[in-house]
Scaffold this motif. Sequence first.
Motif, mmCIF file in Angstrom:
data_model
loop_
_atom_site.group_PDB
_atom_site.id
_atom_site.type_symbol
_atom_site.label_atom_id
_atom_site.label_comp_id
_atom_site.label_asym_id
_atom_site.label_seq_id
_atom_site.Cartn_x
_atom_site.Cartn_y
_atom_site.Cartn_z
ATOM 1 N N THR A 85 5.497 -2.707 -11.874
ATOM 2 C CA THR A 85 5.170 -3.660 -10.817
ATOM 3 C C THR A 85 6.426 -4.333 -10.278
ATOM 4 O OG1 THR A 85 2.990 -4.027 -11.786
ATOM 5 C CG2 THR A 85 3.786 -5.705 -10.260
ATOM 6 N N SER A 104 -1.193 4.542 -7.641
ATOM 7 C CA SER A 104 -2.091 3.385 -7.682
ATOM 8 C C SER A 104 -1.355 2.078 -7.415
ATOM 9 C CB SER A 104 -2.825 3.318 -9.021
ATOM 10 O OG SER A 104 -1.915 3.204 -10.089
ATOM 11 N N VAL A 105 -0.135 1.941 -7.897
ATOM 12 C CA VAL A 105 0.628 0.710 -7.672
ATOM 13 C C VAL A 105 1.110 0.653 -6.225
ATOM 14 C CG1 VAL A 105 2.574 -0.705 -8.434
ATOM 15 C CG2 VAL A 105 1.266 0.608 -10.115
ATOM 16 N N GLN A 107 -0.422 1.898 -3.728
ATOM 17 C CA GLN A 107 -1.625 1.558 -2.969
ATOM 18 C C GLN A 107 -1.920 0.065 -3.063
ATOM 19 O OE1 GLN A 107 -5.009 4.332 -2.978
ATOM 20 N NE2 GLN A 107 -6.223 2.616 -3.762
ATOM 21 N N ASP A 108 -1.750 -0.521 -4.260
ATOM 22 C CA ASP A 108 -1.981 -1.961 -4.422
ATOM 23 C C ASP A 108 -1.108 -2.788 -3.487
ATOM 24 O OD1 ASP A 108 -3.871 -1.536 -6.397
ATOM 25 O OD2 ASP A 108 -2.528 -2.037 -8.059
ATOM 26 N N MET A 154 -8.698 2.951 -7.433
ATOM 27 C CA MET A 154 -7.304 2.709 -7.818
ATOM 28 C C MET A 154 -6.367 3.654 -7.086
ATOM 29 S SD MET A 154 -7.565 1.978 -11.893
ATOM 30 C CE MET A 154 -5.792 1.955 -12.104
#
Length: 169
Positions: A85, A104-105, A107-108, A154
Amino acid sequence: MEHPQRRPLLWLDQNAVLVRFATRARGLVLGQSITGITAMPDLRGRRVVPRQPDSGSDVLFRQLADRAGLALSDMVLTDIARTETEAVQAVARGEADATLGLHSVAQDFGLPFVPLIDERFDLLVNRRAWFETPMQRLMTFCQSEAMATRAERMGGYDLTGLGTVRWNA
């Protein structure tokens, strides 16, 4: 007798099963306005967030760079990030052009993602435990619509074949 250095990681006398769990997409997380990066060689001259030395992400990044004929000195390495992150946050803030990360990160954070590899995750389970109620409940949940929906939301996760025994000692 088999040479000890050539022994497989899982010996036949172990009382275990290897069960397919999931794959996830790992690749390059790019800054919002960054263009022209579609593969590892495109990082030449770009600002890249590295991970701490000898971490799994660092080892993988170095292997991918080496395979692409890219030396670390070909890139401008920013401050080391201690977590996935933290690395993506640095890219999102514009402190770097790219980092190795998970779909997934990316995309977040609403950032572009260039897939490089699919990482496979399997579960190594004691054979006896595999047939016990708690493990079977876990696998039932993992094969549920709720789990499939969560993985899809996710992004970058594939649960195809989840629960398939891949190896049985």
